[in-house]
Scaffold this motif. Structure first.
Motif, short mmCIF file in Angstrom:
data_model
loop_
_atom_site.label_atom_id
_atom_site.label_comp_id
_atom_site.label_asym_id
_atom_site.label_seq_id
_atom_site.Cartn_x
_atom_site.Cartn_y
_atom_site.Cartn_z
N GLU A 135 -6.68 -7.28 -3.60
CA GLU A 135 -5.86 -6.23 -2.99
C GLU A 135 -4.43 -6.41 -3.46
O GLU A 135 -4.05 -7.47 -3.96
CB GLU A 135 -5.94 -6.28 -1.47
CG GLU A 135 -5.41 -7.54 -0.85
CD GLU A 135 -5.56 -7.54 0.67
OE1 GLU A 135 -4.52 -7.36 1.34
OE2 GLU A 135 -6.67 -7.73 1.16
N GLY A 136 -3.65 -5.37 -3.29
CA GLY A 136 -2.26 -5.46 -3.71
C GLY A 136 -1.42 -4.36 -3.12
O GLY A 136 -1.94 -3.42 -2.49
N HIS A 137 -0.13 -4.49 -3.32
CA HIS A 137 0.82 -3.49 -2.86
C HIS A 137 1.94 -3.41 -3.89
O HIS A 137 2.29 -4.41 -4.51
CB HIS A 137 1.39 -3.87 -1.49
CG HIS A 137 2.01 -2.72 -0.76
ND1 HIS A 137 1.27 -1.86 0.03
CD2 HIS A 137 3.28 -2.28 -0.70
CE1 HIS A 137 2.08 -0.95 0.54
NE2 HIS A 137 3.31 -1.18 0.11
N TYR A 138 2.48 -2.22 -4.08
CA TYR A 138 3.58 -2.03 -5.02
C TYR A 138 4.71 -1.27 -4.36
O TYR A 138 4.52 -0.56 -3.36
CB TYR A 138 3.11 -1.26 -6.28
CG TYR A 138 2.91 0.22 -6.03
CD1 TYR A 138 3.90 1.13 -6.37
CD2 TYR A 138 1.75 0.71 -5.43
CE1 TYR A 138 3.73 2.50 -6.14
CE2 TYR A 138 1.58 2.06 -5.19
CZ TYR A 138 2.58 2.94 -5.54
OH TYR A 138 2.42 4.28 -5.29
N TRP A 139 5.90 -1.47 -4.91
CA TRP A 139 7.09 -0.70 -4.55
C TRP A 139 7.71 -0.31 -5.87
O TRP A 139 7.91 -1.14 -6.75
CB TRP A 139 8.10 -1.55 -3.76
CG TRP A 139 7.59 -2.02 -2.44
CD1 TRP A 139 7.82 -1.45 -1.22
CD2 TRP A 139 6.79 -3.18 -2.18
NE1 TRP A 139 7.21 -2.19 -0.23
CE2 TRP A 139 6.57 -3.25 -0.80
CE3 TRP A 139 6.22 -4.17 -2.99
CZ2 TRP A 139 5.82 -4.26 -0.21
CZ3 TRP A 139 5.47 -5.17 -2.41
CH2 TRP A 139 5.29 -5.21 -1.03
N ASP A 140 8.04 0.95 -6.04
CA ASP A 140 8.53 1.43 -7.32
C ASP A 140 9.35 2.69 -7.12
O ASP A 140 9.53 3.17 -6.00
CB ASP A 140 7.35 1.69 -8.26
CG ASP A 140 7.71 1.59 -9.74
OD1 ASP A 140 8.89 1.35 -10.06
OD2 ASP A 140 6.81 1.75 -10.56
N ASN A 141 9.82 3.25 -8.21
CA ASN A 141 10.46 4.56 -8.20
C ASN A 141 9.43 5.60 -8.61
O ASN A 141 8.58 5.34 -9.46
CB ASN A 141 11.63 4.61 -9.19
CG ASN A 141 12.82 3.84 -8.69
OD1 ASN A 141 13.07 3.77 -7.49
ND2 ASN A 141 13.55 3.24 -9.60
N LYS A 142 9.51 6.75 -8.01
CA LYS A 142 8.59 7.85 -8.34
C LYS A 142 8.82 8.34 -9.77
O LYS A 142 7.89 8.62 -10.49
CB LYS A 142 8.77 9.00 -7.34
CG LYS A 142 7.87 10.18 -7.56
CD LYS A 142 6.56 9.99 -6.87
CE LYS A 142 5.73 11.25 -6.95
NZ LYS A 142 4.33 10.95 -6.80
N ASN A 143 10.08 8.42 -10.17
CA ASN A 143 10.43 8.94 -11.49
C ASN A 143 11.03 7.84 -12.36
O ASN A 143 11.24 6.72 -11.90
CB ASN A 143 11.44 10.09 -11.34
CG ASN A 143 10.84 11.27 -10.61
OD1 ASN A 143 9.91 11.88 -11.10
ND2 ASN A 143 11.35 11.57 -9.43
N ILE A 144 11.34 8.18 -13.57
CA ILE A 144 11.94 7.22 -14.50
C ILE A 144 13.32 6.79 -13.99
O ILE A 144 13.94 7.48 -13.18
CB ILE A 144 12.01 7.79 -15.93
CG1 ILE A 144 12.85 9.06 -15.96
CG2 ILE A 144 10.62 8.02 -16.49
CD1 ILE A 144 13.10 9.59 -17.37
#
Length: 172
Positions: A135-144
């Motif tokens: 299992e995992g979780h991510y945090w990121d930006n939707k766009n570039i």
């Protein structure tokens, strides 16, 4: 839930694998944590992810002299944490590590940079660690990044929140 302040997008299958690869390819290294279920302090060290294969396994190379292989043999559950950028590209992955001896895979993963630690791909100290993500979780930006930066600047100027952050669970 999808609000202005909390954008959640869970990913599975190929989309989860693509997100993992995207962040791993940029971050290159992670904190590889063992002893996560024993109740004693974690054993943590930085390690380079050499490959995320088509099955979603993460591949690492280590030395038998570091005792990571012994920790994995005793308790195969691991936690991998990485960050690819200053404000985005975070991964928190839980999985099962397995020690492997596979000269063909070592040859496939080998690069000159590994000569810092090993005497070539035939070095008998080489141990492969393959991690299957549970299992995992991510945090990121939707766009570039430029779009995300513009939204952050706009928020600062207008005083109205307009961030590009997104997060979610990953199921490979």
């Amino acid at each position: 839930m999808n609000t202005e302040q909390n954008r959640e997008e869970n990913l599975d299958g190929q989309k989860a694998l693509e997100k993992i690869r995207e962040i791993v390819d940029d971050a290159k290294t992670c904190f590889f944590c063992t002893d996560i279920r024993t109740g004693v302090p974690l054993s943590v060290r930085p390690m380079t992810v050499l490959q995320v294969d088509d099955n979603g396994y993460l591949w690492f190379m280590t030395s038998s002299q570091t005792h990571k292989d012994e920790e994995v043999a005793k308790d195969p559950f691991v936690n991998l944490m990485m960050q690819s950028g200053k404000r985005a590209g975070f991964l928190n992955l839980y999985g099962i590590a397995e020690e492997m001896q596979d000269q063909e895979k070592i040859n496939e993963l080998w690069s000159p940079a590994l000569e810092i630690w090993f005497d070539g791909p035939e070095d008998p100290r080489i141990v492969l660690l393959r991690v299957e993500i549970l299992e995992g979780h991510y945090w990121d930006n939707k766009n570039i990044a430029p779009v995300a930066a513009f939204k952050m600047l706009k928020s600062l100027l207008t005083g109205k929140p307009d961030h590009d952050g997104i997060h979610g669970d990953l199921t490979v």
